[in-house]
Scaffold this motif. Structure first.
Motif, PDB file in Angstrom:
ATOM      1  N   SER A 230       0.886  -1.212  -0.213  1.00 14.61           N
ATOM      2  CA  SER A 230      -0.171   0.542   0.122  1.00 14.61           C
ATOM      3  C   SER A 230       0.665   0.630   0.210  1.00 14.61           C
ATOM      4  O   SER A 230       1.586   2.113   0.840  1.00 14.61           O
ATOM      5  N   THR A 239      -4.759   6.502  -1.119  1.00 16.19           N
ATOM      6  CA  THR A 239      -3.422   5.373  -0.555  1.00 16.19           C
ATOM      7  C   THR A 239      -3.919   4.286  -1.830  1.00 16.19           C
ATOM      8  O   THR A 239      -5.434   4.103  -1.876  1.00 16.19           O
ATOM      9  N   THR A 241      -3.352   0.567  -3.396  1.00 15.34           N
ATOM     10  CA  THR A 241      -2.169  -0.951  -3.078  1.00 15.34           C
ATOM     11  C   THR A 241      -2.319  -1.137  -4.736  1.00 15.34           C
ATOM     12  O   THR A 241      -3.356  -1.130  -5.373  1.00 15.34           O
TER      13      THR A 241
END
Length: 265
Positions: A230, A239, A241
């Protein structure tokens, strides 16, 4: 000595109210101010700085270093001293006004809301005026930028702030991505997954990611079971991932520390 960026309101006779409010000693960053560094957003081309500082707030010794090396004048909270490390490893203070009166920095004042980040940008300017350590490629690309603090290598900045050489993979290599460094990267990811307490950033190169080249992200988490990392983009604090495989094909370098690495300072 305070930077000549702005000396406005630096020297004044403290009043009794000043003394009662601030005391007589420099005030170091509070836990709340450290947290604010994670929430601060990148505005200019200083992703190396905003991501690097965010990463340092994620390890215990990183937080201690930031607290110890950033202090505010007890009588004027806009006057902040940043302790940086010279090329020969000596700790040196750079004091700046985080709300500079120079019209050149009006845009910085207006758009970067976090005073600690503003001041750190300005302290990098003062450091470079004195030592001129910015790599040629950063200087060349910086010719098209508004401010001298824009464009810097992540590893150089981390060492500037901590005085410790970071673990770095392929930052100055002529590589497009990290595929040729797969074994080294996966070994690092495994350790990060196990230890958790770390401060690392990752940078892409010529290959665009999120529409940008040579952009630095904070590594927030590594999941060995899912084979994912992440990462945090300081432009918007978003954020994402992505898989290990995508990371290896997308990014060109990694720099940072495990908590134990930062214990020396």
């Amino acid at each position: 000595m305070i930077s000549n960026i702005s000396t406005t309101s630096y020297i004044k006779r403290p009043s009794l109210d000043d003394f009662l409010q601030y005391g007589s000693k420099p005030r170091h960053l509070s836990d709340a101010e450290i947290k604010e560094l994670q929430n601060s957003e990148q505005i200019f081309s200083d992703c190396y700085l905003t991501a690097g500082v965010d990463a340092l707030t994620r390890s215990e010794n990183g937080k201690k270093l930031l607290k110890n090396n950033i202090s505010k004048n007890p009588y004027n909270q806009n006057i902040v001293t940043y302790s940086l490390y010279s090329p020969d490893g000596k700790k040196e203070d750079f004091t700046v006004n985080v709300t500079p009166q120079n019209s050149k920095y009006e845009k910085l004042n207006r758009e970067q809301k976090n005073g600690t980040i503003r001041g750190l940008d300005l302290s990098v300017v003062e450091f470079e005026k004195k030592y001129n350590t910015k790599p040629f490629i950063c200087k060349f690309s910086g010719l098209f930028k508004r401010y001298k603090f824009e464009n810097y290598l992540p590893s150089r900045f981390l060492k500037l702030v901590t005085g410790i050489e970071p673990t770095t993979i392929a930052e100055t290599d002529f590589n497009i991505n990290l595929t040729k460094h797969k074994e080294e990267v996966l070994k690092l990811f495994k350790r990060m997954s196990n230890e958790k307490d770390y401060s690392f950033v990752i940078m892409n190169g010529l290959k665009k990611f999120n529409g940008r080249r040579f952009h630095v992200y904070v590594i927030e988490n590594v999941d060995m079971n899912k084979q994912e990392i992440s990462i945090k983009n300081k432009r918007g604090n978003i954020t994402q991932t992505i898989s290990f495989d995508e990371a290896l094909k997308t990014f060109k370098s990694i720099s940072g520390y495990f908590n134990k690495d930062l214990a020396a300072k």
